[in-house]
Design an enzyme around this catalytic site. Sequence first.
Site: not given
Ligand code: NAD
Length: 490
Positions: A195, A252, A269, A401, A247-249, A303
């Site tokens: 996804k 995660g 990650e 972050e 994605g976000s901590t 990140c």
């Molecule tokens: P996020 O973690 O919400 O989204 C990342 C991915 O996870 C997207 O594909 C999203 O649709 C999906 N997702 C969201 N909620 C989910 C869940 N409950 N279960 C499974 N998948 C889910 O990140 P965001 O809201 O786009 O960004 C928020 C903050 O996260 C940013 O400001 C940044 O600090 C951080 N971020 C970090 C990275 C990284 O590479 N480490 C990448 C994007 C964002």
Amino acid sequence: MTSTSAASTDSPVIEWTDAPAPETTRVEIADRYRLFIDGRWTASRGRKTFETVNPATEAVLARCDEANAADIDAAVAAARKAFPKWARLKPTERAKFLYRIARRLQERARELAILESMDGGKPIRESRDVDLPLVAQHFFHHAGWCDKLRYAFPGAVEPRPIGVCGQVIPWNFPLLMLAWKIAPALACGNTVVLKPAETTPLTALRFAEICDECGLPPGVVNIVTGAGATGKALVEHPGVDKVAFTGSTQVGKAIAAACAGTGKRLTLELGGKSPNIVFADASIDQAIEGIVQGIWFNQGHVCCAGSRLFVEEPVLDEVIAKLDRRLSTLRVGDPLDKNTDIGAINSKGQLDTIRGYLDQGVAEGATRHEPCDCVLPKRGFFCRPTFLTGVQPDHTVAREEIFGPVLAVMSFRTPEEAIRRANDTRYGLAAGVWTDKGSKIFEIAGRLNAGVVWLNTYNRFDATSPFGGVKESGFGREGGLHGLRGYLEL
Ligand code: NAD
Ligand code: MG
């Protein structure tokens, strides 16, 4: 080379063109995209769609289907059905598919780079010169592993694939994160449901097209679009054997909790607040370029961005003055202009988050520097490269972050202090060290609590080099030999 002679003059005029005529790249974007399940474009069962916009213009680029639980069921079932045959395929045959995909990614690189910049906002120079070459390299690299897995892990008798992988990726490097997830999974004989992020789905859908063009068996790669609920349904699906998330901590942690006790394999990650440490003996001009590359690459949506700068006190003023001058030369604007250094912020939401942090930084006592005075486009989500001085270690902008083009500048007096303050964070993804002293490099690098440490450089990536974090930046590695472990039963 071409030559033309002008007919009407006495002496013939010869025109030489060394370079071939500039190519025009056509990028077609459909009005609507369906889900790629079992090798077919399938309408979502819930009949819901969402829009993806161009963050530089706010124009809607396309509508995409939003996958619901029933769609995830179908995608996981397709991956399950495809798994035994794909896992048993002769490794050299599996490699041929990965090579073919890598080649096709190269052939379509111009188109993919433009689409990546349109859908996500990153400067075309970066998508063209950094993202796309790395994406292809990742598939080439993993194609090479397919028939060498048993030699890669000498202790293991016969490495086996895990099964169906549920993979969720973010919006900052859409195609590159896809490559980091799909290439090792396929090389090891797994099948995939991936996804992409809801603001940047278009290149993943193009990738599905490429799988089809390369004759990849149906169900080996499935691409489902949607937002958080779709991602949640995927990672929590009982038919998924391995979850990989970037994605976000915050998300995660929720995924780790959901996977706990299920027997699913998991790699995460997550976020970072990485220190970039400049010693007084460093080549300062070189360090300035590294600082710029560390935090203003990809609008700071990285990140492992070097978002906390620690400068040894004797050179603090010099670094700030040089940073100020260097930043005034950066150009913010149209991601498709090849002279643009800083493109668009990925979404309105992210821009609001960044502005919130900037206000909070000033409210907490930091001084805001915005040396670049270029005129921002009237529409779209833009933010000038900014650095903050007078930042204290307990300030929010030094701890959280921001994920935007914002650098927190701090100083230190001794190497001990630099190490202590660099490690004083809940994250541990990356770090940078700038010094001319070889002995110092290894001493400091060995004591920094981070998955990746760059020395006299920053934000350099390579498929052979494992990437990943410690502490709240996650666990597991992607890339290189280490990255294969997450996709094998050893
Ligand atoms: P996020 O973690 O919400 O989204 C990342 C991915 O996870 C997207 O594909 C999203 O649709 C999906 N997702 C969201 N909620 C989910 C869940 N409950 N279960 C499974 N998948 C889910 O990140 P965001 O809201 O786009 O960004 C928020 C903050 O996260 C940013 O400001 C940044 O600090 C951080 N971020 C970090 C990275 C990284 O590479 N480490 C990448 C994007 C964002
Ligand atoms: Mg978009």
